[in-house]
Design a protein around this motif. Sequence first.
Motif, mmCIF file in Angstrom:
data_model
loop_
_atom_site.group_PDB
_atom_site.id
_atom_site.type_symbol
_atom_site.label_atom_id
_atom_site.label_comp_id
_atom_site.label_asym_id
_atom_site.label_seq_id
_atom_site.Cartn_x
_atom_site.Cartn_y
_atom_site.Cartn_z
ATOM 1 N N VAL A 206 1.164 -1.661 -0.656
ATOM 2 C CA VAL A 206 0.411 0.131 0.195
ATOM 3 C C VAL A 206 0.924 0.996 -0.095
ATOM 4 O O VAL A 206 2.209 1.047 0.818
ATOM 5 N N GLU A 207 0.989 2.300 -0.797
ATOM 6 C CA GLU A 207 1.303 3.118 -0.671
ATOM 7 C C GLU A 207 0.247 4.403 -0.668
ATOM 8 O O GLU A 207 -0.299 3.918 -1.652
ATOM 9 N N CYS A 208 0.628 5.741 -0.142
ATOM 10 C CA CYS A 208 -0.171 6.804 -0.266
ATOM 11 C C CYS A 208 0.620 7.991 -0.899
ATOM 12 O O CYS A 208 1.661 8.330 -0.481
ATOM 13 N N ILE A 209 0.247 8.300 -1.764
ATOM 14 C CA ILE A 209 1.087 9.210 -2.777
ATOM 15 C C ILE A 209 -0.375 10.724 -2.295
ATOM 16 O O ILE A 209 -1.260 11.338 -2.392
ATOM 17 N N GLY A 210 -0.004 11.957 -1.882
ATOM 18 C CA GLY A 210 -0.010 13.304 -1.948
ATOM 19 C C GLY A 210 0.070 13.899 -3.087
ATOM 20 O O GLY A 210 0.538 14.011 -4.395
ATOM 21 N N THR A 211 -1.248 14.825 -3.938
ATOM 22 C CA THR A 211 -2.044 15.025 -4.550
ATOM 23 C C THR A 211 -2.086 16.511 -4.637
ATOM 24 O O THR A 211 -3.175 16.685 -3.756
ATOM 25 N N SER A 212 -2.573 17.427 -5.544
ATOM 26 C CA SER A 212 -2.872 18.477 -5.696
ATOM 27 C C SER A 212 -3.015 18.674 -6.555
ATOM 28 O O SER A 212 -2.798 18.249 -7.571
ATOM 29 N N ARG A 213 -4.962 19.264 -6.118
ATOM 30 C CA ARG A 213 -5.435 19.865 -7.829
ATOM 31 C C ARG A 213 -6.163 21.254 -7.354
ATOM 32 O O ARG A 213 -6.575 21.158 -6.784
ATOM 33 N N ILE A 214 -6.003 22.119 -8.669
ATOM 34 C CA ILE A 214 -6.711 23.278 -9.231
ATOM 35 C C ILE A 214 -7.742 22.879 -9.000
ATOM 36 O O ILE A 214 -8.842 22.427 -10.107
ATOM 37 N N GLN A 215 -8.616 23.053 -8.189
ATOM 38 C CA GLN A 215 -10.303 23.365 -8.883
ATOM 39 C C GLN A 215 -10.948 24.561 -9.368
ATOM 40 O O GLN A 215 -10.695 25.985 -8.232
ATOM 41 N N ASN A 216 -11.600 24.844 -10.070
ATOM 42 C CA ASN A 216 -12.031 25.969 -11.250
ATOM 43 C C ASN A 216 -13.304 26.092 -10.901
ATOM 44 O O ASN A 216 -14.222 26.150 -11.190
ATOM 45 N N LEU A 217 -13.417 27.359 -9.260
ATOM 46 C CA LEU A 217 -15.058 27.700 -9.540
ATOM 47 C C LEU A 217 -15.012 28.847 -9.894
ATOM 48 O O LEU A 217 -13.950 29.377 -10.462
ATOM 49 N N SER A 218 -17.079 28.751 -10.531
ATOM 50 C CA SER A 218 -16.371 30.264 -11.084
ATOM 51 C C SER A 218 -16.469 31.828 -10.558
ATOM 52 O O SER A 218 -16.258 33.259 -11.488
ATOM 53 N N TYR A 219 -15.878 31.903 -9.128
ATOM 54 C CA TYR A 219 -15.795 32.887 -8.444
ATOM 55 C C TYR A 219 -13.732 32.807 -8.158
ATOM 56 O O TYR A 219 -13.934 33.846 -7.714
ATOM 57 N N GLU A 220 -13.813 31.613 -8.006
ATOM 58 C CA GLU A 220 -11.875 31.511 -7.262
ATOM 59 C C GLU A 220 -11.581 30.367 -7.560
ATOM 60 O O GLU A 220 -12.716 29.121 -8.662
ATOM 61 N N PHE A 221 -10.491 29.798 -7.419
ATOM 62 C CA PHE A 221 -9.408 28.894 -8.096
ATOM 63 C C PHE A 221 -9.207 28.459 -6.655
ATOM 64 O O PHE A 221 -9.129 28.651 -5.556
ATOM 65 N N ILE A 222 -9.694 26.857 -5.898
ATOM 66 C CA ILE A 222 -9.378 26.484 -4.728
ATOM 67 C C ILE A 222 -8.168 25.363 -4.994
ATOM 68 O O ILE A 222 -8.492 24.773 -5.746
ATOM 69 N N ASN A 223 -7.172 25.817 -4.793
ATOM 70 C CA ASN A 223 -6.137 24.561 -4.271
ATOM 71 C C ASN A 223 -6.618 23.268 -3.214
ATOM 72 O O ASN A 223 -6.703 24.105 -1.925
ATOM 73 N N ASN A 224 -7.050 22.044 -3.878
ATOM 74 C CA ASN A 224 -7.080 20.736 -3.292
ATOM 75 C C ASN A 224 -6.132 19.770 -2.792
ATOM 76 O O ASN A 224 -5.931 19.351 -3.638
ATOM 77 N N ASN A 225 -5.618 19.680 -1.849
ATOM 78 C CA ASN A 225 -4.709 18.547 -1.386
ATOM 79 C C ASN A 225 -5.326 17.297 -0.518
ATOM 80 O O ASN A 225 -6.653 17.606 -0.433
ATOM 81 N N SER A 226 -5.346 16.335 -2.128
ATOM 82 C CA SER A 226 -5.797 14.721 -1.266
ATOM 83 C C SER A 226 -4.436 13.716 -1.269
ATOM 84 O O SER A 226 -3.525 14.263 -1.663
ATOM 85 N N LEU A 227 -4.920 12.780 -0.554
ATOM 86 C CA LEU A 227 -4.976 11.569 -1.003
ATOM 87 C C LEU A 227 -5.051 9.794 -1.780
ATOM 88 O O LEU A 227 -6.134 10.181 -2.459
ATOM 89 N N TYR A 228 -3.702 10.023 -2.527
ATOM 90 C CA TYR A 228 -4.217 9.105 -3.886
ATOM 91 C C TYR A 228 -3.557 8.133 -3.182
ATOM 92 O O TYR A 228 -2.669 7.335 -2.323
ATOM 93 N N ILE A 229 -4.114 6.366 -2.969
ATOM 94 C CA ILE A 229 -4.129 5.415 -1.818
ATOM 95 C C ILE A 229 -4.172 4.243 -3.259
ATOM 96 O O ILE A 229 -4.612 4.055 -3.694
ATOM 97 N N SER A 230 -2.383 3.899 -3.467
ATOM 98 C CA SER A 230 -2.933 2.919 -4.307
ATOM 99 C C SER A 230 -1.945 1.017 -3.954
ATOM 100 O O SER A 230 -1.011 1.421 -2.405
ATOM 101 N N PHE A 231 -2.614 0.243 -3.945
ATOM 102 C CA PHE A 231 -2.275 -0.782 -3.480
ATOM 103 C C PHE A 231 -1.873 -2.502 -4.366
ATOM 104 O O PHE A 231 -2.926 -2.232 -5.740
#
Length: 128
Positions: A20-45
């Motif tokens: 099992v490996e946990c990988i930190g990821t980040s993505r930019i979410q484009n909302l109509s009024y702002e950009f939000i940087n979402n940090n999340s975890l991706y689990i690979s097994f």
Amino acid sequence: KDMKSLEINEYFNLLDNYGVECIGTSRIQNLSYEFINNNSLYISFNKDNLFMPYKSGIKLIYSIKKYHPKILNKKNIKKSSLEMFHKVTGSDKFFDYLLTKELEELLEFSSSGIEDYLKIRQKYLLYK
């Protein structure tokens, strides 16, 4: 690095997590009024019989608690969510253990009763 400076995924990956490996990821979410940087975890097994999802899940939630203890504050959790957590883990004590115990104690508590269950289960298996 100092343990306090490790991210959740780095700490989780230091634990004994066969396949099992946990990988930190980040993505930019484009909302109509702002950009939000979402940090999340991706689990690979690995997809084999040695993967232990329950144990890995405990280690992951412990890792999250270690870096974000406010997330698991009982004041911040809906009663229905806490009740579901109790059902999923099979104990109303598990959540309190998660908040107060170290990882090894939490893993030991979570596996108590398994050997007794496996002995009882053995006589009901059709194929051994």
